[in-house]
Structures are given as structure tokens and as C-alpha cells.
Design a protein around this motif. Structure first.
Motif, PDB file in Angstrom:
ATOM      1  N   ALA A 202       9.417 131.566  35.314  1.00 60.71           N
ATOM      2  CA  ALA A 202       9.757 130.225  35.788  1.00 60.71           C
ATOM      3  C   ALA A 202       9.356 130.037  37.239  1.00 60.71           C
ATOM      4  O   ALA A 202       8.838 128.982  37.634  1.00 60.71           O
ATOM      5  CB  ALA A 202      11.258 129.987  35.606  1.00 60.71           C
ATOM      6  N   VAL A 203       9.611 131.058  38.063  1.00 60.47           N
ATOM      7  CA  VAL A 203       9.208 130.988  39.468  1.00 60.47           C
ATOM      8  C   VAL A 203       7.694 130.867  39.587  1.00 60.47           C
ATOM      9  O   VAL A 203       7.176 130.076  40.383  1.00 60.47           O
ATOM     10  CB  VAL A 203       9.723 132.225  40.224  1.00 60.47           C
ATOM     11  N   ARG A 204       6.990 131.620  38.787  1.00 57.26           N
ATOM     12  CA  ARG A 204       5.526 131.569  38.834  1.00 57.26           C
ATOM     13  C   ARG A 204       5.016 130.200  38.401  1.00 57.26           C
ATOM     14  O   ARG A 204       4.130 129.625  39.045  1.00 57.26           O
ATOM     15  CB  ARG A 204       4.948 132.656  37.930  1.00 57.26           C
ATOM     16  N   ASP A 205       5.584 129.643  37.343  1.00 58.37           N
ATOM     17  CA  ASP A 205       5.172 128.321  36.880  1.00 58.37           C
ATOM     18  C   ASP A 205       5.442 127.267  37.944  1.00 58.37           C
ATOM     19  O   ASP A 205       4.628 126.357  38.165  1.00 58.37           O
ATOM     20  CB  ASP A 205       5.905 127.958  35.586  1.00 58.37           C
ATOM     21  N   GLU A 206       6.601 127.388  38.599  1.00 59.81           N
ATOM     22  CA  GLU A 206       6.937 126.430  39.647  1.00 59.81           C
ATOM     23  C   GLU A 206       5.958 126.534  40.823  1.00 59.81           C
ATOM     24  O   GLU A 206       5.508 125.517  41.365  1.00 59.81           O
ATOM     25  CB  GLU A 206       8.366 126.665  40.136  1.00 59.81           C
ATOM     26  N   ASN A 207       5.620 127.746  41.234  1.00 62.61           N
ATOM     27  CA  ASN A 207       4.671 127.932  42.334  1.00 62.61           C
ATOM     28  C   ASN A 207       3.306 127.353  41.995  1.00 62.61           C
ATOM     29  O   ASN A 207       2.649 126.733  42.834  1.00 62.61           O
ATOM     30  CB  ASN A 207       4.546 129.411  42.672  1.00 62.61           C
ATOM     31  N   GLU A 208       2.882 127.533  40.749  1.00 67.06           N
ATOM     32  CA  GLU A 208       1.593 126.994  40.337  1.00 67.06           C
ATOM     33  C   GLU A 208       1.619 125.475  40.327  1.00 67.06           C
ATOM     34  O   GLU A 208       0.640 124.814  40.717  1.00 67.06           O
ATOM     35  CB  GLU A 208       1.205 127.542  38.964  1.00 67.06           C
ATOM     36  N   ALA A 209       2.721 124.879  39.915  1.00 65.75           N
ATOM     37  CA  ALA A 209       2.844 123.419  39.916  1.00 65.75           C
ATOM     38  C   ALA A 209       2.843 122.870  41.333  1.00 65.75           C
ATOM     39  O   ALA A 209       2.179 121.868  41.647  1.00 65.75           O
ATOM     40  CB  ALA A 209       4.119 123.006  39.172  1.00 65.75           C
ATOM     41  N   LEU A 210       3.590 123.528  42.229  1.00 65.55           N
ATOM     42  CA  LEU A 210       3.622 123.096  43.619  1.00 65.55           C
ATOM     43  C   LEU A 210       2.256 123.267  44.272  1.00 65.55           C
ATOM     44  O   LEU A 210       1.817 122.438  45.080  1.00 65.55           O
ATOM     45  CB  LEU A 210       4.675 123.893  44.394  1.00 65.55           C
ATOM     46  N   GLN A 211       1.582 124.347  43.941  1.00 68.33           N
ATOM     47  CA  GLN A 211       0.253 124.614  44.479  1.00 68.33           C
ATOM     48  C   GLN A 211      -0.716 123.506  44.089  1.00 68.33           C
ATOM     49  O   GLN A 211      -1.494 123.014  44.916  1.00 68.33           O
ATOM     50  CB  GLN A 211      -0.263 125.962  43.963  1.00 68.33           C
ATOM     51  N   ALA A 212      -0.671 123.103  42.831  1.00 61.20           N
ATOM     52  CA  ALA A 212      -1.579 122.063  42.346  1.00 61.20           C
ATOM     53  C   ALA A 212      -1.312 120.720  43.002  1.00 61.20           C
ATOM     54  O   ALA A 212      -2.230 119.916  43.201  1.00 61.20           O
ATOM     55  CB  ALA A 212      -1.460 121.952  40.832  1.00 61.20           C
ATOM     56  N   ALA A 213      -0.062 120.458  43.352  1.00 63.40           N
ATOM     57  CA  ALA A 213       0.309 119.148  43.901  1.00 63.40           C
ATOM     58  C   ALA A 213       0.276 119.098  45.418  1.00 63.40           C
ATOM     59  O   ALA A 213       0.305 118.014  46.004  1.00 63.40           O
ATOM     60  CB  ALA A 213       1.701 118.772  43.409  1.00 63.40           C
ATOM     61  N   ASP A 214       0.202 120.255  46.087  1.00 64.76           N
ATOM     62  CA  ASP A 214       0.356 120.293  47.545  1.00 64.76           C
ATOM     63  C   ASP A 214      -0.802 121.062  48.179  1.00 64.76           C
ATOM     64  O   ASP A 214      -0.787 122.297  48.238  1.00 64.76           O
ATOM     65  CB  ASP A 214       1.685 120.959  47.896  1.00 64.76           C
ATOM     66  N   PRO A 215      -1.826 120.357  48.672  1.00 62.44           N
ATOM     67  CA  PRO A 215      -2.990 121.047  49.247  1.00 62.44           C
ATOM     68  C   PRO A 215      -2.694 121.756  50.555  1.00 62.44           C
ATOM     69  O   PRO A 215      -3.537 122.503  51.060  1.00 62.44           O
ATOM     70  CB  PRO A 215      -3.993 119.900  49.455  1.00 62.44           C
ATOM     71  N   SER A 216      -1.516 121.552  51.147  1.00 63.04           N
ATOM     72  CA  SER A 216      -1.202 122.229  52.396  1.00 63.04           C
ATOM     73  C   SER A 216      -0.789 123.674  52.190  1.00 63.04           C
ATOM     74  O   SER A 216      -0.635 124.426  53.153  1.00 63.04           O
ATOM     75  CB  SER A 216      -0.081 121.476  53.127  1.00 63.04           C
ATOM     76  N   ARG A 217      -0.596 124.075  50.940  1.00 61.45           N
ATOM     77  CA  ARG A 217      -0.206 125.448  50.658  1.00 61.45           C
ATOM     78  C   ARG A 217      -1.419 126.374  50.616  1.00 61.45           C
ATOM     79  O   ARG A 217      -2.539 125.950  50.305  1.00 61.45           O
ATOM     80  CB  ARG A 217       0.511 125.538  49.309  1.00 61.45           C
ATOM     81  N   ALA A 218      -1.172 127.643  50.931  1.00 65.84           N
ATOM     82  CA  ALA A 218      -2.222 128.659  50.765  1.00 65.84           C
ATOM     83  C   ALA A 218      -2.517 128.824  49.281  1.00 65.84           C
ATOM     84  O   ALA A 218      -1.631 128.635  48.434  1.00 65.84           O
ATOM     85  CB  ALA A 218      -1.774 129.986  51.363  1.00 65.84           C
ATOM     86  N   PRO A 219      -3.768 129.156  48.926  1.00 61.65           N
ATOM     87  CA  PRO A 219      -4.126 129.249  47.507  1.00 61.65           C
ATOM     88  C   PRO A 219      -3.446 130.429  46.819  1.00 61.65           C
ATOM     89  O   PRO A 219      -3.097 131.428  47.448  1.00 61.65           O
ATOM     90  CB  PRO A 219      -5.642 129.437  47.538  1.00 61.65           C
ATOM     91  N   MET A 220      -3.280 130.273  45.513  1.00 63.63           N
ATOM     92  CA  MET A 220      -2.788 131.370  44.683  1.00 63.63           C
ATOM     93  C   MET A 220      -3.902 132.407  44.520  1.00 63.63           C
ATOM     94  O   MET A 220      -5.078 132.073  44.524  1.00 63.63           O
ATOM     95  CB  MET A 220      -2.360 130.849  43.313  1.00 63.63           C
ATOM     96  N   PRO A 221      -3.565 133.667  44.367  1.00 60.67           N
ATOM     97  CA  PRO A 221      -4.605 134.691  44.222  1.00 60.67           C
ATOM     98  C   PRO A 221      -5.292 134.652  42.867  1.00 60.67           C
ATOM     99  O   PRO A 221      -4.697 134.256  41.864  1.00 60.67           O
ATOM    100  CB  PRO A 221      -3.833 136.000  44.412  1.00 60.67           C
ATOM    101  N   PHE A 222      -6.565 135.039  42.882  1.00 60.71           N
ATOM    102  CA  PHE A 222      -7.301 135.319  41.650  1.00 60.71           C
ATOM    103  C   PHE A 222      -7.186 136.817  41.397  1.00 60.71           C
ATOM    104  O   PHE A 222      -7.629 137.636  42.211  1.00 60.71           O
ATOM    105  CB  PHE A 222      -8.782 134.952  41.790  1.00 60.71           C
TER     106      PHE A 222
END
Length: 805
Positions: A202-222
């Protein structure tokens, strides 16, 4: 390394007179010729334009030091000034511009700077201990992108915020680990474990959703797995895509030989690793991985659809090699030579020259080579299907050239341009992604170094259209039209377009004049000379202007271009020397300055003593088209020797040379050819000096050798035919071998092994001289002097006096 011995063999450069020669020139001597070359003058190096296009910066080596001083010259007035430390801090670097030409960026002391073009205001983007590189602007002009190693960053121009573009993790995602049977039983048994697992997801899904909606965040790792390692990464100007070039993490590079430093600061002998021998593990095949930075998804780009990728151009040789091994009972070795179903490819070298994004970032092209170097492909990327689409295949039964592989996009971001030797000569082509190729240049000459003008209307390029030895800047409309000559130096070395495309900064040279800087209108016109860095002691000497001659080939090769030093008459019986240039694929017969400035002065000294000297562009030399280059395929040292013998015959016929008193010398490939000449044509040459020579091609590297001779396991006959050590039993003429002990290009063991072979054969009149502190290209005047003192004494002993009947 793309070509043999180039960097090391090329010492300096020399050119025509800058002063009126005296009526009674001072005689030359070895002490002067082999002294520290600062007395000659310095070449002008690395010119680039200022952001405003008013000034040109250039570097000049400081006398008595390897430090380069930076100068700025006003392009209009010609006034030049050497910059002190404070001025260098404000000088800037070689700029790149955004599409609207509103901002420029450059690298200075390893950091990134951005400049507002209209106001000239400069802003520092980074201040780090590591070196940033490759600045480029985003397609929309809002961000400046740059790299630190293979990590890319984006600097928002409005907000002045730096952020990593992507975080690459070469490991497995710890949250994607699948439980084994025991783990599954644990989860089935304990509800608490199931809740913990669900909470993490759930935490991971939330981080991915916030990442997609908020360009001010650092990118998620590949998370890219632990089976690969990164070779190169290139970011699209749009910021949407990143292309990765990878190799298997566990790729075996083969056993690495060592050389030994005997004279050291510590007082102890110190080992140094050098290149792997050819055939002792080919370079690892590379793979392409496309990252969608918006959708955060990776896509493999398979290469198995490229035309011809499943062919085996070495099929016949491979069949014979496998049969020979099986007959010898070496089944394991025979099995290892089986051709792969799909040939491995390489993509990227340093700097990403084999990857090209269109200006708007919507198109991507990649240049790939088969590991066997018989094919080169330029492929575009289909971003919808995540596949490669071949746009141009160049195939050669010998090998694809190291040069003439430039490519890129026109300003329409839909049309490719590229160089190709498909006609037998390097020419410039364009090709729409969905259309047919169009030749912008045609003829029996070479074009190189294409630069597209800022407005996209013109290609500027270097060409020898007038004669093989004469180089100038030309231009051709990018849409097609006549090729027109822009400069008229005949010895043009390099050029840089001004930021607005209206002017050219040109480096030019001549026989005894090092590269100098000039500026002229880009459309052609009268140049303004900006520098003169030659020294009076050198320019005052009455140097011999080499005469370019055409020597008929007796083996159907047409003519062999050469530089002749010596008197014009043919009435006196005199000795002669052939100087054999290095690198194999190098052109020394030009109207530009020569890489071999000491050798050129030594040739003058020999003429002063009564010799004639000939410097030939034998087959394999650059500048004469594909067939001349590949004439040595699987047969190194054979066509070249035919050409040298034709050169000797020409001297005898036209310049009164005594055929019994002809010697030869050369370094690197020239040293190799000296050995091949003495060992394969005994009695033809009175003596030879082989400097840092290749004596056994199985000891050289893959990148150069396998192109010409294939792998030694597949084509052992080519190595036997091409290695001087195989002909050691034929030595009968005096041979001097000279080699630097810390040569990390051609290893000293190469010469030492031949020397041991000659000992065992009980040969006479051979010597070896080893230099403990010299690499491939000697740098210390004492070593240069000693090396050429021995060459001079060899020729004095065996060439100067006529032989008794």
C-alpha cells in the motif's frame, strides 16, 4: 582503440616557412633535431567560439611544460590576449544552444554554466568535485540537462532546481522478491505477515501515485537486475525517454598481460596491466534498454531483426578452422568456434557518438556494429512497438572503417544524415525515415567531419576533392545541390562554425608550419590570419619542401602517392632511405603538417648528407578510398611491401639511387613494415631500423587486429602470413630494433620475442635497444636522441659507402 599506434606514433607536427630562409643555411645536427620540440613552435589547439560569436578561444602548449595556456582572440580585429587565472574563470567553454538560441550552456573546470544570450548573464549550475559533461537543452527550452558519469540531471531554468532524471539500480527490486515454498507457507499460516506485506504494498502504491501526480518529487528508482552493467546512458531532449547500453555483468575480458616499470620513484619494479590479446575473449555483446521516464517502464530493444544479423560472414573460414581442430582431437575448442545464432553487436563508445536524438526528442537513431565488424546498421526506434527499424545497412567483406561513421538528424527531426563508404568512398547521405536515401556528395574523394549549420540549410565538411593530398572546407546544401569549396588552404586540419553560422574558425597548416588559426566568412572569402606560434630559429632554416610524386604500381594498384626529399637530378649514384609511416591507416602524404616532425627533420638531415628520401602512402593508408584501405585484409605486410619495392625501383630509375644502398625505417606499423621488408624481401634493402614494431599480431589488441585478420582461432593462416616472427629465418640484412619498455600499445615483449627467435636461429647483424622510461610515443629528448643516433649510425655503416662488387 580504433586504429593502430595513432596516438603514440603521432608526436607533433611541422609546416612551411614563416620567414625568408638565409642564403647560407646552417647545417642540421641530431642534437637540434631531437631536442625538446619547444624550439620549433607550438600548434594552436582546440579552438571554440564565445557565446556571442565575437571571440575565439584557443589553447597553446606552454614552453617547458605540458600546461596549455588559454588565449582569446577578437575575430574582427585579430587582437589576441593570453588569459590569466582570473580571466580564464570568466572565459567559458565550448557552448551549446537551445533551439530558440535564447540560452547557451558549457562546461568550465568540470562544472555546468548557463548563459542568457541576450544579456550575457551567466549562472553557475553545479559546483562539485566530479566532472559534469554533455550539456543539452530540453526540447521546450525550459530545462538544461547534463550528466555526471552515466547519471543524468535536469536543471529547471525558471525555478533553479536540479533533479536527477532517473535513478538506476542494478539490482533486483527487494519488494518484488517472490517467496519460495517455505515463504508461501509462512504467509498462508500467519495473518500478521500477510498484513505487513499488504501494508508495504500500500505504501509503495501510494508513493507511485504521488510520484505520478507531483513532478517536484525525486523519481522512483528503476530496478534493472543484477545481471547487467551500464556502458552508456543517453537522455532525450524531451525528457521522456532514456536509452541505456548494457553488457553482461559477468562478461569475461580474458587474461590481461602486464608490463614492468623498472625505473620508478619508489625504487621498486612496478607492474602495469595492459590490453588483452586479440582472440583471448572478444568484446562482450551489448544490449539496448529503453526507459519510459513518464510511465516508469523499461523496454528491451532486440537487435535480432536487423538485416543480416543472423548471417555468418566468416562461415567458410570457420568451417575450415573447426574441421582442423576436430581432426586434431580438440573437440572442445572446435565447439567454442561455432557461430552464434545471432551475431553480437556493440553500440556505444565514450561520449555516446553512436546514439542520436532529434532536436525535439521525438526520434532516436542508434548506430550498431557487429562484433566481427563486417556490418554497420543505423536504426531508428519505434517508440510504440519498442523495436529497432533498420534505416541503413553497410556491409563489407573486409571490415567497416573506423572513420566515416558520423550521423545525426536534420532540423525537421524526421530525416537522418550519415556518412557511408558504400560507394567505395566516404560520402554524405540523407534519408527520411519513411523514404529513400539521397547522396549529397558523390565522387572518388572522401568527405568527413560534417557539421550542420545552425539554420539547417548547409553541411560544412572536410574533403580532398581536388587531390588526395589536398584538404579544405567545403559545403553542400542539406536538401541537395552542388558541393562548393569554401577554403583554399590545401592543408586544412579542422574548423568550427560560429554560433550564428556566418563565420568559420579554421585550423590550417603546411609542410613546416604547425596548425594556425584563421577566421573567414562561412560562404567563402578572404581569411584573416589570427595566430603565428612558430619560432624564428625553426622558420629561419631552409627546409626542403617535399615534392609530392605519383609512383606507378607494378601490381595493378594504380599510383602510389609519396613525398620525395632530395635533389632533382639523376646523375649521381647515391644512397636512399624509405621512411614508412605508422598506424597503417594514416595519411602522411598531404599538404598539411606531418605528425612526424622529428622524422621530417631527420629526412632533411639525410638529404644534407647525400641521401634521397621517400615517404609513401602505401596500401592501407587513409585518404584513398575503401579498396586502398582494405587491400591488406588477411594479408598484412604484403601489398604494402609491393608498394615499398615499387618506391625503391622509382628512386633507382629517376634519381640515380644505388639499388644496393637503400635502407628503410619507421615506427609502430612502420616498424612492422621494416621487419616485413627485411624478412620477406632479403637482399632488397641494405639495412632497416624497426621502431616499436609489431612482430607478432597475436600479441596485439582485438579492436584493431581482428578487423583486418579476424580472430586467430578462426583465421590462423592470416596471422601466420602477416607476422614478421614467422619469417625470422630469412633475415640476412642488418636489423636494428628499438622499443620502449613501458609501451602499453605495442608491448616490448613483441620485440623481445623476435630477438630471442633470431638468437635461436643464430642470425647475425641484429640489435635491440630498449628504453626503460618510454611508452609507444617517446617523450624524453634523451631517448629520442639515442634512438635516432643509432638509426643514423646504422645507415652510415651500411648505406653511405658503395658495396664492393
Amino acid at each position: 582503440m580504433r586504429r593502430l599506434l595513432l596516438a603514440g606514433l603521432i608526436a607533433f607536427t611541422v609546416l612551411p616557412l614563416a620567414a625568408t630562409p638565409p642564403s647560407t643555411p646552417q647545417p642540421l645536427d641530431l642534437e637540434t633535431i631531437m631536442a625538446n620540440p619547444d624550439w620549433v613552435g607550438q600548434a594552436v589547439e582546440s579552438p571554440y567560439w564565445s557565446v556571442d560569436g565575437r571571440s575565439i578561444y584557443y589553447a597553446v602548449k606552454r614552453d617547458g611544460s605540458q600546461v596549455r595556456d588559454l588565449y582569446r582572440v577578437d575575430a574582427a580585429s585579430g587582437q589576441s590576449v593570453k588569459l590569466d587565472a582570473a580571466a580564464r574563470a570568466q572565459a567559458g567553454g565550448d557552448p551549446v544552444f537551445d533551439r530558440r538560441r535564447q540560452h547557451a550552456a558549457y562546461i568550465l573546470h568540470g562544472d555546468v554554466f548557463v548563459v542568457d544570450v541576450a544579456s550575457g548573464q551567466r549562472r553557475q549550475v553545479t559546483r562539485t568535485p566530479q566532472d559534469e559533461s554533455s550539456p543539452q537543452f530540453s526540447a521546450d527550452g525550459r530545462a538544461l540537462q547534463y550528466r555526471d558519469g552515466n547519471d543524468w540531471y535536469s536543471y529547471d531554468l525558471a525555478q533553479a532546481v536540479v533533479a536527477p532524471v532517473a535513478l538506476l539500480k542494478f539490482a533486483d527490486d527487494p519488494q518484488d522478491a517472490r517467496p519460495d515454498a517455505l515463504g508461501e507457507r509462512q504467509l498462508a499460516t500467519f495473518s500478521t505477515l500477510r498484513r505487513i506485506k499488504a501494508d508495504k504494498q500500500a505504501v509503495r502504491d501510494e508513493n507511485e501515485a504521488l510520484q505520478a501526480a507531483d513532478p517536484s518529487r525525486a523519481p522512483m528508482p528503476f530496478w534493472l537486475g543484477d545481471k547487467i552493467k551500464l556502458v552508456d546512458a543517453q537522455l532525450s531532449p524531451s525528457g521522456r525517454w532514456m536509452l541505456l547500453v548494457t553488457v553482461p555483468k559477468d562478461a569475461d575480458g580474458g587474461k590481461v598481460p602486464q608490463l614492468t616499470h623498472y625505473v620508478t620513484d619508489s625504487g621498486y619494479a612496478e607492474p602495469e596491466d595492459v590490453h588483452t590479446y586479440v582472440g583471448r575473449n572478444d568484446p562482450a555483446g551489448q544490449s539496448l534498454l529503453l526507459l519510459d521516464l513518464v510511465k516508469h517502464k523499461p523496454y528491451a530493444l532486440p537487435t535480432d531483426t536487423l538485416p543480416g544479423i543472423k548471417d555468418d560472414p566468416l562461415k567458410a573460414l570457420r568451417h575450415d578452422a573447426i574441421a582442423a581442430l576436430e581432426k586434431a582431437g580438440k573437440a572442445d575448442q572446435a565447439k567454442a568456434l561455432k557461430a552464434p545464432d545471432v551475431r553480437p553487436v556493440t553500440v556505444a563508445g565514450d561520449g555516446g557518438d553512436n546514439i542520436a536524438w532529434s532536436d525535439d526528442g521525438t526520434e532516436l537513431a542508434v548506430q550498431l556494429r557487429a562484433i566481427d565488424n563486417k556490418d554497420r546498421w543505423i536504426a531508428s526506434v519505434d517508440f510504440g512497438d519498442h523495436t529497432l527499424v533498420n534505416q541503413q545497412r553497410l556491409t563489407d567483406p573486409a571490415w567497416i572503417n573506423w572513420n566515416f561513421n558520423d550521423f545525426g538528424w536534420l532540423k525537421d527531426s524526421h530525416t537522418l544524415w550519415y556518412l557511408s563508404e558504400q560507394s567505395g568512398w566516404s560520402q554524405l547521405y540523407t534519408k527520411p525515415l519513411d523514404g529513400k536515401p539521397k547522396a549529397l556528395t558523390t565522387g572518388r574523394f572522401e568527405v568527413s567531419h560534417p557539421q550542420l549549420s545552425p539554420d539547417g540549410r548547409w553541411f560544412y565538411l572536410r574533403s580532398n576533392q581536388v587531390a588526395p593530398y589536398s584538404y579544405d572546407v567545403y559545403r553542400v546544401p542539406s536538401g541537395g545541390g552542388a558541393l562548393s569549396r569554401v577554403t583554399h588552404y590545401q592543408g586544412m586540419d579542422d574548423f568550427k562554425l560560429s554560433p550564428d553560422g556566418s563565420q568559420l574558425a579554421v585550423l590550417h597548416s603546411s609542410a613546416y608550419r604547425l596548425p594556425q588559426l584563421a577566421v573567414q566568412p562561412a560562404a567563402g572569402g578572404t581569411p584573416r590570419e589570427l595566430t603565428d606560434t612558430m619560432k624564428p630559429a625553426f622558420t629561419a632554416h631552409q627546409w626542403i619542401t617535399p615534392k609530392i610524386v605519383q609512383i606507378p604500381s607494378s601490381h595493378g594498384a594504380g599510383v602510389i602517392y609519396a613525398k620525395y626529399y632530395g635533389p632533382a637530378d639523376d646523375t649521381t649514384s647515391r644512397p636512399a632511405v624509405l621512411f614508412v609511416h605508422g598506424a597503417g591507416y594514416l595519411q602522411d602524404v598531404t599538404l598539411s603538417s606531418t605528425y612526424y616532425f622529428r622524422e621530417q627533420m631527420f629526412n632533411n638531415l639525410l638529404v644534407q648528407r647525400g641521401y634521397a628520401v621517400l615517404d609513401m602512402d602505401y596500401r592501407a593508408s587513409e585518404g584513398y578510398g575503401r579498396d586502398w584501405r582494405t587491400a591488406i585484409y588477411r594479408n598484412m605486410g604484403h601489398p604494402e611491401l609491393e608498394d615499398l619495392l615499387d618506391g625503391k625501383a622509382w628512386l633507382v630509375k629517376n634519381h640515380g639511387v644505388d639499388p644496393q644502398r637503400v635502407g628503410l625505417y619507421g615506427g609502430s606499423y612502420g616498424g612492422f613494415m621494416t621487419e616485413m621488408a627485411l624478412l620477406r624481401a632479403p637482399g632488397e634493402f641494405a639495412a632497416g631500423a624497426a621502431l616499436r614494431p609489431v612482430s607478432d599480431w597475436t600479441l596485439y589488441n582485438h579492436e584493431y587486429t581482428a578487423n583486418i585478420l579476424n580472430d586467430p582461432q578462426i583465421d590462423p593462416a592470416a596471422y601466420t602470413a602477416s607476422s614478421p616472427i614467422e619469417y625470422a629465418d630469412q633475415l640476412q640484412d642488418p636489423l636494428l630494433i628499438e622499443h620502449g619498455l613501458i609501451d602499453d600499445n605495442v608491448l616490448a615483449e613483441d620485440s623481445i620475442r623476435l630477438y630471442q627467435r633470431l638468437i635461436e636461429l643464430r642470425k647475425k647483424n641484429f640489435w635491440i635497444s630498449l628504453y626503460p622510461m618510454e611508452r609507444h610515443g617517446f617523450v624524453h629528448p634523451d631517448a629520442w636522441y639515442d634512438e635516432y643516433r643509432r638509426v643514423d649510425e646504422l645507415f652510415e655503416t651500411y648505406l653511405e659507402k658503395p658495396k664492393s662488387p
